[in-house]
Scaffold this motif. Structure first.
Motif, PDB file in Angstrom:
ATOM      1  N   ILE A 166       0.821  -1.215   0.000  1.00  0.00           N
ATOM      2  CA  ILE A 166       0.000   0.000   0.000  1.00  0.00           C
ATOM      3  C   ILE A 166       0.856   1.266   0.000  1.00  0.00           C
ATOM      4  N   THR A 167       2.019   1.224   0.648  1.00  0.00           N
ATOM      5  CA  THR A 167       2.903   2.388   0.604  1.00  0.00           C
ATOM      6  C   THR A 167       3.521   2.536  -0.786  1.00  0.00           C
ATOM      7  N   SER A 168       3.797   1.408  -1.442  1.00  0.00           N
ATOM      8  CA  SER A 168       4.298   1.461  -2.826  1.00  0.00           C
ATOM      9  C   SER A 168       3.251   2.072  -3.744  1.00  0.00           C
ATOM     10  N   MET A 169       1.998   1.675  -3.540  1.00  0.00           N
ATOM     11  CA  MET A 169       0.906   2.230  -4.334  1.00  0.00           C
ATOM     12  C   MET A 169       0.833   3.746  -4.160  1.00  0.00           C
ATOM     13  N   PHE A 170       0.932   4.199  -2.924  1.00  0.00           N
ATOM     14  CA  PHE A 170       0.875   5.626  -2.625  1.00  0.00           C
ATOM     15  C   PHE A 170       2.039   6.357  -3.293  1.00  0.00           C
ATOM     16  N   ALA A 171       3.246   5.809  -3.147  1.00  0.00           N
ATOM     17  CA  ALA A 171       4.425   6.463  -3.698  1.00  0.00           C
ATOM     18  C   ALA A 171       4.379   6.525  -5.223  1.00  0.00           C
ATOM     19  N   LEU A 172       3.930   5.457  -5.853  1.00  0.00           N
ATOM     20  CA  LEU A 172       3.822   5.447  -7.313  1.00  0.00           C
ATOM     21  C   LEU A 172       2.724   6.394  -7.794  1.00  0.00           C
ATOM     22  N   SER A 173       1.636   6.453  -7.042  1.00  0.00           N
ATOM     23  CA  SER A 173       0.549   7.362  -7.387  1.00  0.00           C
ATOM     24  C   SER A 173       1.033   8.813  -7.373  1.00  0.00           C
ATOM     25  N   VAL A 174       1.801   9.166  -6.350  1.00  0.00           N
ATOM     26  CA  VAL A 174       2.344  10.524  -6.263  1.00  0.00           C
ATOM     27  C   VAL A 174       3.327  10.771  -7.407  1.00  0.00           C
ATOM     28  N   ASN A 175       4.092   9.741  -7.764  1.00  0.00           N
ATOM     29  CA  ASN A 175       4.991   9.847  -8.914  1.00  0.00           C
ATOM     30  C   ASN A 175       4.223  10.221 -10.174  1.00  0.00           C
ATOM     31  N   VAL A 176       3.118   9.521 -10.405  1.00  0.00           N
ATOM     32  CA  VAL A 176       2.290   9.799 -11.587  1.00  0.00           C
ATOM     33  C   VAL A 176       1.725  11.214 -11.511  1.00  0.00           C
ATOM     34  N   ALA A 177       1.234  11.585 -10.339  1.00  0.00           N
ATOM     35  CA  ALA A 177       0.628  12.906 -10.168  1.00  0.00           C
ATOM     36  C   ALA A 177       1.623  14.028 -10.465  1.00  0.00           C
ATOM     37  N   ILE A 178       2.842  13.846 -10.015  1.00  0.00           N
ATOM     38  CA  ILE A 178       3.850  14.891 -10.185  1.00  0.00           C
ATOM     39  C   ILE A 178       4.379  14.959 -11.613  1.00  0.00           C
ATOM     40  N   THR A 179       4.563  13.792 -12.236  1.00  0.00           N
ATOM     41  CA  THR A 179       5.264  13.750 -13.530  1.00  0.00           C
ATOM     42  C   THR A 179       4.352  13.793 -14.750  1.00  0.00           C
ATOM     43  N   ASN A 180       3.057  13.565 -14.587  1.00  0.00           N
ATOM     44  CA  ASN A 180       2.149  13.590 -15.735  1.00  0.00           C
ATOM     45  C   ASN A 180       1.806  15.039 -16.085  1.00  0.00           C
ATOM     46  N   VAL A 181       2.500  15.560 -17.077  1.00  0.00           N
ATOM     47  CA  VAL A 181       2.351  16.972 -17.427  1.00  0.00           C
ATOM     48  C   VAL A 181       1.071  17.241 -18.217  1.00  0.00           C
ATOM     49  N   THR A 182       0.448  16.182 -18.763  1.00  0.00           N
ATOM     50  CA  THR A 182      -0.769  16.386 -19.547  1.00  0.00           C
ATOM     51  C   THR A 182      -2.023  16.405 -18.682  1.00  0.00           C
ATOM     52  N   ALA A 183      -1.887  16.003 -17.416  1.00  0.00           N
ATOM     53  CA  ALA A 183      -3.051  15.933 -16.528  1.00  0.00           C
ATOM     54  C   ALA A 183      -3.245  17.253 -15.787  1.00  0.00           C
ATOM     55  N   GLY A 184      -4.491  17.509 -15.415  1.00  0.00           N
ATOM     56  CA  GLY A 184      -4.807  18.736 -14.711  1.00  0.00           C
ATOM     57  C   GLY A 184      -4.551  18.648 -13.214  1.00  0.00           C
ATOM     58  N   LEU A 185      -4.723  19.783 -12.539  1.00  0.00           N
ATOM     59  CA  LEU A 185      -4.461  19.863 -11.101  1.00  0.00           C
ATOM     60  C   LEU A 185      -5.375  18.939 -10.315  1.00  0.00           C
ATOM     61  N   LEU A 186      -6.647  18.844 -10.707  1.00  0.00           N
ATOM     62  CA  LEU A 186      -7.588  18.002  -9.967  1.00  0.00           C
ATOM     63  C   LEU A 186      -7.166  16.539 -10.011  1.00  0.00           C
ATOM     64  N   PHE A 187      -6.683  16.076 -11.164  1.00  0.00           N
ATOM     65  CA  PHE A 187      -6.196  14.700 -11.280  1.00  0.00           C
ATOM     66  C   PHE A 187      -5.043  14.469 -10.312  1.00  0.00           C
ATOM     67  N   LYS A 188      -4.141  15.421 -10.218  1.00  0.00           N
ATOM     68  CA  LYS A 188      -2.993  15.297  -9.339  1.00  0.00           C
ATOM     69  C   LYS A 188      -3.433  15.241  -7.873  1.00  0.00           C
ATOM     70  N   ILE A 189      -4.416  16.058  -7.521  1.00  0.00           N
ATOM     71  CA  ILE A 189      -4.926  16.056  -6.148  1.00  0.00           C
ATOM     72  C   ILE A 189      -5.581  14.720  -5.827  1.00  0.00           C
TER      73      ILE A 189
END
Length: 245
Positions: A166-189
């Motif tokens: 579950i911590t890996s899931m959280f860390a990878l999710s944050v990775n996606v949120a930070i690095t996905n430049v095509t996604a909007g702010l709400l997706f990142k949140i």
């Protein structure tokens, strides 16, 4: 249109989750079990609609599978009201906790696959962020259980594996949120809040399970189940929001 659909489903999910929270104490009844199944079915329906009509990306496919496994875990973990024989109830409780835990564990693994697939597309994985988050969260969890004097006995090893997942899931999710430049702010949140709520929910499960006298309270139950159902709905929402197909 998609916001109207999500809004209606979110309200339905929260209403039936609240009914389950209220009427599932001191133990699950047939009526409260139905409430839980409606809530679980709703977050799966949310994912199905998002996937079929708004985004059928590789990421979305794995998230939808994760939602389905979460619902399956909900189905098996609280079947006690339908078993009349007391001896079978004891056996069921052992089997249900084990099978439910395994299904939830695989649900987290499916979310992990979704994030890895997305990171493979963007080629933007940040190792330092991942390992820093995993190490930090596990350290916090360890200190929490030391402070609360929780002893997990024979469940220690499986819970450690579950915690890593579950911590890996959280860390990878944050990775996606930070690095996905095509996604909007709400997706990142959403990708920050959803797994964080899972971490909170699963932490309270451990507290309730291993020290029911102290942590088996109604407020803890609200936090435990409230964060869980919100997290599942938010994961479904991420399917609507991601635009890297």
């Amino acid at each position: 249109m998609k916001w109207a659909i999500f809004g209606v489903l979110f309200v339905i999910d929260m209403v039936f989750a609240a009914l389950y929270i209220k009427y599932g104490l001191p133990k699950v009844t047939k009526k409260s079990y139905v409430y839980k199944m409606v809530a679980s079915g709703t977050f799966v329906l949310n994912g199905v609609i998002a996937f079929c009509f708004y985004n059928n990306s590789v990421y979305s496919k794995w998230v939808l599978l994760g939602l389905i496994f979460g619902c399956l875990g909900d189905i098996v973990i609280a079947l006690e009201p339908f078993i009349k024989d007391n001896e079978k109830k004891k056996l069921h409780n052992t089997i249900a906790v084990t099978c439910g835990g395994v299904l939830f564990f695989f649900g987290h693994l499916l979310y992990i696959v979704a994030f890895l697939k997305e990171l493979s597309i963007t080629k933007s994985f940040i190792p330092a962020l991942y390992f820093g988050m995993v190490g930090g969260i596990i350290a916090i969890a360890f200190l929490t259980f030391v402070f609360t004097k929780i002893r997990m006995g024979k469940f220690t090893v499986p819970i450690i594996f579950y915690a890593i997942a579950i911590t890996s899931m959280f860390a990878l999710s944050v990775n996606v949120a930070i690095t996905n430049v095509t996604a909007g702010l709400l997706f990142k949140i959403v990708l920050f809040v959803a797994p964080l709520f899972f971490v909170i929910s699963d932490t309270t499960i451990v507290l309730r399970f291993f020290n029911k006298e102290k942590y088996g309270t109604y407020p803890i139950r609200i936090v435990n189940l409230g964060t869980y159902f919100i997290a599942q709905m938010l994961f479904g929402l991420s399917i609507y929001l991601i635009n890297n197909i």
